[in-house]
Enzyme design. Structure first.
Site, short mmCIF file in Angstrom:
data_model
loop_
_atom_site.label_atom_id
_atom_site.label_comp_id
_atom_site.label_asym_id
_atom_site.label_seq_id
_atom_site.Cartn_x
_atom_site.Cartn_y
_atom_site.Cartn_z
N ALA A 16 3.57 -71.28 122.18
CA ALA A 16 4.06 -69.99 121.12
C ALA A 16 2.04 -69.64 121.06
O ALA A 16 1.81 -68.41 121.15
CB ALA A 16 4.59 -70.33 120.50
N GLY A 19 0.52 -67.40 123.34
CA GLY A 19 1.11 -66.39 124.01
C GLY A 19 1.40 -65.24 122.42
O GLY A 19 1.28 -64.39 123.34
N ASP A 20 0.80 -65.52 121.63
CA ASP A 20 0.96 -64.74 120.00
C ASP A 20 -0.29 -64.17 120.46
O ASP A 20 -0.41 -63.36 120.28
CB ASP A 20 0.56 -65.35 119.48
CG ASP A 20 0.29 -64.82 118.29
OD1 ASP A 20 0.92 -63.85 117.69
OD2 ASP A 20 -0.82 -65.44 116.76
N ALA A 21 -1.04 -64.92 121.37
CA ALA A 21 -2.37 -63.99 121.16
C ALA A 21 -2.23 -62.81 122.43
O ALA A 21 -3.10 -61.33 122.87
CB ALA A 21 -3.38 -64.85 121.43
N GLU A 24 -0.28 -60.00 121.76
CA GLU A 24 -0.52 -58.89 120.82
C GLU A 24 -1.86 -58.39 121.55
O GLU A 24 -2.27 -56.74 121.72
CB GLU A 24 -1.46 -60.05 119.78
CG GLU A 24 -2.37 -58.88 118.96
CD GLU A 24 -2.33 -59.36 117.90
OE1 GLU A 24 -3.48 -58.43 116.61
OE2 GLU A 24 -1.75 -60.64 116.67
#
Length: 138
Positions: A16, A19-21, A24
């Site tokens: 995660a 994955g967040d980066a 975004e």
């Protein structure tokens, strides 16, 4: 020498985190390709795509529509069920855990080199958010 990491062995929070980066970055690229150039507008618009609430809605829609593979559902569950030691900001625990699961899928697809699938899901997600915006404007 670059150390190799097996993505299937990473915990949900590590997936995660990446994955967040990744998500975004794809959203930012999408907004710029749409012609947005003002930083404050970009930031405001990006939050409609990358907030925990938006990501939770997206993953629920992906699950309901059976758009995820069985392996992707497993990765989602790994992220969703991961014990986070940080508190959710501006949202409830369930929304935060679903968002974490969403981000884990994005991180996993990136780390396993499934670029086409990642782009397919990101494109679906950005389209879904834009559809929601249009419905809200009517």
């Amino acid at each position: 020498m670059k150390k190799s990491v097996d993505p299937s062995l990473l915990n949900g929070l590590a997936l995660a985190y990446l994955g967040d980066a990744i998500y975004e970055l794809r959203v930012r690229e999408h907004l710029i390709q749409q012609g947005q150039t003002k930083p404050n507008v970009l930031h405001t618009q990006a939050t409609t795509y990358v907030s925990a609430k938006a990501q939770a809605r997206l993953i629920e829609a992906l699950l309901e529509g059976n758009f995820l593979t069985a392996g992707e559902v497993d990765i989602f569950k790994r992220g969703r069920n991961a014990k986070s030691y940080s508190k959710a900001k501006n949202t409830d625990a369930q929304t935060y855990s679903y968002s974490t699961g969403f981000e884990a899928v994005m991180g996993y697809l990136h780390l396993t080199g499934q670029t086409q699938r990642l782009e397919e899901l990101v494109s679906w997600c950005t389209g879904k958010i834009e559809e929601e915006k249009q419905e809200g404007a009517s």
